[in-house]
Design an enzyme around this catalytic site. Structure first.
Site, PDB file in Angstrom:
ATOM      1  N   ASP A 355       0.795  -1.226   0.000  1.00 59.16           N
ATOM      2  CA  ASP A 355       0.000   0.000   0.000  1.00 59.16           C
ATOM      3  C   ASP A 355       0.829   1.279   0.000  1.00 59.16           C
ATOM      4  O   ASP A 355       0.363   2.332  -0.428  1.00 59.16           O
ATOM      5  CB  ASP A 355      -0.945   0.005   1.209  1.00 59.16           C
ATOM      6  N   GLU A 493      -6.740 -10.175  -5.756  1.00 59.93           N
ATOM      7  CA  GLU A 493      -6.615 -11.291  -4.806  1.00 59.93           C
ATOM      8  C   GLU A 493      -7.688 -12.356  -4.978  1.00 59.93           C
ATOM      9  O   GLU A 493      -7.688 -13.350  -4.249  1.00 59.93           O
ATOM     10  CB  GLU A 493      -6.655 -10.755  -3.376  1.00 59.93           C
TER      11      GLU A 493
END
Ligand code: BGC
Length: 799
Positions: A355, A493
């Site tokens: 991130d 994901e």
């Protein structure tokens, strides 16, 4: 709400966790959720305090196996403060009723206030105000000031103030079946006449943490009352009783000092906490200095949007506020990374993921010293990343998908699907692309700052070691005569493997493969950028074989990218052959399908079967690379895409993305900005709402989404304002939506302070005074040299 203030009135129990997370105060060293001081963790309230980089590991048995998790530790709660009238019930306990209440978060000064009126079972009403800070100049200091005004009664009032070392990590519902006791209590008790202190140690990492606090009750500015020590095991408390009369206000000031064994320049945390507390200035002086520190920070991070329709501004400021509370000069002094969910809650257990990719662009352009500190967090973990690569049978460095204290892989091997109640194998660690992000961040930092010293020292080593790993991960496929990367996961994901396959991972994730090419070229650039001496030194230290750069160059020309005949870039090899999901049916049935993975698993199905993505994956390429750069890379690889390939690729994935990650809206706003203005604005608004509106329905209470916060600001500065730093120049190509008004912000570029002002019609660039050499500024086809104190204005013809 004005552009600097957030007001929350009567959120109710369901909204309390969200409010607490959004009202977190911190300074990069520690942060404390905006929990009310009279309540412990009780299912509605969750007072959490976290210190950057303070982790601990615990073991559990899950689904018959042992799992070990490392978590950012919830430290002793410094907030506890309550009162009672006479011998009535304590505020926060049964028998007291809150008549009205509001909370106000002042972003400009970093202060959280609360106003309430309380009535007890005997009908006594008291007006209460509270104000707190977590000091931005002296990061160890926190303060809480409370005023109490009996409205319709006189008698005695008792204040109870303390420190609670009995806390555990219980902030995330999904983790509740797992061990949560990280702290061993060492001491908790009185400190002198008007103070309390406690010390604890984390069970496995043995980090000592000490808190010392004093509480004074003031009447007409003079300390008053009789103090008594109290408390249960693990709670250090004091009670101060004072006579009060209706209409007369008393003030309570609580000052707290927190130290951990990870601090610099201390002997031992308990000694330091006590002595530091004794040296503190008064509450008012501390508050003044705290506000001053914030004022100075906001000058560096100044951002304004002017115009009739610029409601985005308060949210933008809130996002910057939480970023600055997570990463600051104080975290830079520590060895800490960027936890994905800030220091605001316990989701992802405080781990550091990719991130930070979304955070660097904000820091690079304003406080590069913070970027450098974050890169140092990665550099210190290079030996671990090397060991992980070696375990993977490859040279170079393999950074972990989730990182914590020492840089080993912290991703869980099993995760709980709350919808089905089942523990599922978790292979998200196959997201090798995190290493690409580390290299990308390193290079971007260098591009913006020109910091050759860092590049030569740590940066080059990281880029080269990551490049080595990816060069080995890329295998030559003789049949294709191209390099391929098998068995990884991309950013999406949902796809953990091929349906029915006996090995996890997918092959030739376009994002991973193309960024690998980018990395190969940067590794070669790094070698070029170093002076001959340093290059030779590094080659010696790293045992760099001359054949390696040749392989990098080869990979940069012959990497395989799954491009379909119609020019659409396939997310990975085989994605387009997967079944189409019946999105309308799922939306009808479930409403919110962001976590389609959980829905499908609970139905006994898997997203692996479908062309359905959690978040931007291929589209991440358009976010990280300009159209020109991407075009050049594909051209170099020998792929000729039709002119409309990018537009069609965007459209293709838009129809197949669930936006199950808050990162997705940022990237979609970005990629749509050029050609679909309205759609882009819609995603931008969604990114702005990620936390303030808790769009994922409950996740913000577990911690803010720092990447979405920083990313939404970046959409303004680098995407809509079209700002790039590349090839040693500041490039401007705004696609500015006029609805947003006039944007003005400051950046630091190559040492200059630059003010950019962008409206729908013009872009104005002003360089601050100084003696630095001029910089190159390009706006679309115009190029100028801009020296200190100079201003240039470019008209913006519709692009
Ligand atoms: C996303 C990841 C992200 C993580 C932490 C996940 O939902 O899929 O890309 O790193 O959240 O923000």
């Amino acid at each position: 709400m004005d552009a600097w203030t957030y007001r929350f009135d009567g959120t109710g129990p369901a909204g309390e966790g969200l409010r607490e997370a959004l009202c977190t105060l911190g300074n990069g060293y520690l942060a404390t959720r905006g929990a009310v001081p009279e309540c412990d963790a009780d299912g509605v309230h969750y007072p959490g305090t976290y210190a950057a980089g303070c982790y601990n590991r615990l073991l559990d048995t899950v689904a018959g196996g042992t799992v070990e998790n490392e978590s950012l530790v919830n430290l002793p709660n410094w907030l506890p403060l309550t009162f009672r009238a006479g011998d009535g019930p304590w505020l926060g306990r049964p028998g007291t009723e809150v008549l009205d209440e509001d909370h106000e978060l002042d972003l400009r000064g970093g202060v959280l206030s609360r106003r309430l009126r309380v009535r007890d079972s005997a009908g006594r009403t008291t007006a209460v105000t509270q104000l707190r800070f977590v000091h931005m100049r002296d990061p160890h200091v926190c303060g809480l000031r409370v005023t109490l005004t009996p409205q319709d009664w006189s008698g005695t009032l008792t204040v109870r103030s303390g420190l609670d070392a009995t806390v555990r990590n219980r902030g995330v519902e999904r983790y509740r079946g797992l061990s949560d006791r990280h702290l061993t209590q060492l001491t908790a008790g009185p400190l002198g006449a008007d103070g309390v202190a406690c010390s604890v140690e984390t069970g496995q990492s043995h980090v000592r943490v000490a808190l010392a606090a004093n509480t004074r009750v003031l009447l007409d500015g003079r300390a008053t009352g009789v103090a008594r020590a109290g408390g249960e095991p693990g709670r250090a408390e004091q009670e101060i009783t004072v006579p009060v009369s209706a209409g007369r206000r008393i003030t309570v000031e609580k000052l707290v000092v927190v130290h951990t064994a990870r601090d610099n320049a201390i002997s031992e945390p308990s000694v330091e906490a006590r002595e530091h507390l004794a040296r503190l200035a008064g509450f008012e002086t501390l508050l003044y200095e705290h506000r001053l520190a914030w004022r100075q920070l906001w000058r560096r991070f100044s951002f304004s949007l002017r115009g009739p329709q610029s409601p985005a501004l308060p949210v933008v400021r809130l996002h910057l506020f939480h970023l600055l509370q997570t990463v600051s000069d104080h975290s830079a002094d520590l060895d800490a990374g960027v936890p994905a969910r800030g220091l605001h809650g316990e989701a992802y257990r405080g781990h550091v993921l990719w991130d930070e990719l979304f955070v660097f662009p904000i820091l690079n352009l304003r406080a590069p010293v913070l970027s450098r500190a974050l890169l140092r967090y990665r550099y210190r973990r290079l030996p671990r990343a090397r060991a992980a690569a070696a375990d993977d049978g490859r040279p170079g460095a393999m950074y972990p998908w989730q990182s914590g204290s020492d840089g080993r892989e912290e991703s869980q091997r099993l995760h709980l699907n709350p919808l089905s109640g089942r523990w599922i194998a978790d292979v998200s660690r196959l997201q090798r692309h995190v290493g690409l992000a580390v290299a990308y961040n390193t290079w971007q930092y260098y591009e913006v700052t020109g910091d050759r010293e860092f590049l030569g020292r740590d940066g080059a080593e990281m880029i080269i070691e990551v490049a080595r790993y990816f060069a080995a991960l890329a295998e030559h496929d003789d049949a294709r005569d191209r390099y391929v990367i098998r068995g990884v996961m991309g950013p999406d994901e949902f796809h953990t493997g091929y349906p029915g396959a006996d090995r996890p991972g997918i092959d030739n994730n376009a994002y991973t493969n193309i960024l690998t090419v980018w990395l190969m070229l940067r590794a070669l650039d790094v070698l070029d950028a170093l002076g001959a001496d340093r290059r030779a030194e590094l080659a010696e230290t790293l045992h760099l074989d001359p054949a390696e750069p040749r392989r990098w160059a080869d990979i940069s020309r012959r990497m395989f990218v799954p491009v379909r005949p119609d020019g659409i870039i396939e997310q990975f090899e085989g994605y387009a052959g997967l079944a189409e999901l019946d999105w309308p049916t799922y939306r009808d049935r479930y409403g919110d399908v962001r976590r389609l993975d959980r829905i499908l698993e609970s139905e006994g199905d898997t997203p692996n079967r479908y062309q359905a993505s959690k978040q931007a994956d291929v589209l991440m390429l358009f976010y990280l690379l300009s159209a020109d750069e991407l075009g050049e890379l594909l051209h170099r690889l020998g792929y000729r895409l039709p002119a409309d390939a990018i537009a069609r690729t965007v459209e293709y994935y838009l129809a197949r993305t669930a936006h199950g990650s808050t990162l997705s809206a940022v990237v979609h706003a970005w990629v749509l900005a050029r050609n679909h203005r309205e759609e882009a604005l819609r995603y931008f608004v969604e990114a702005l709402c990620s936390d303030v509106a808790d769009i994922q329905g409950g996740t913000t209470a577990e911690g803010i989404h720092l990447a979405a916060m920083a990313g939404s600001v970046d959409v303004l500065q680098r995407c809509f304002a079209g700002l790039e730093t590349r090839g040693g120049a500041l490039l401007l190509n705004p696609y500015w939506p006029r609805q947003l008004g006039v944007l003005e912000f400051d950046i630091r570029y190559r040492g200059h302070r630059i003010t950019l002002r962008i409206s729908g019609a013009t872009v104005r660039v002003t360089a601050g005074p100084g003696r630095l050499p001029p910089i190159r500024v390009n706006c679309r086809d115009e190029a100028v040299e801009l020296g200190p104190g100079e201003v240039v204005q470019f008209p913006l013809h519709p692009a």
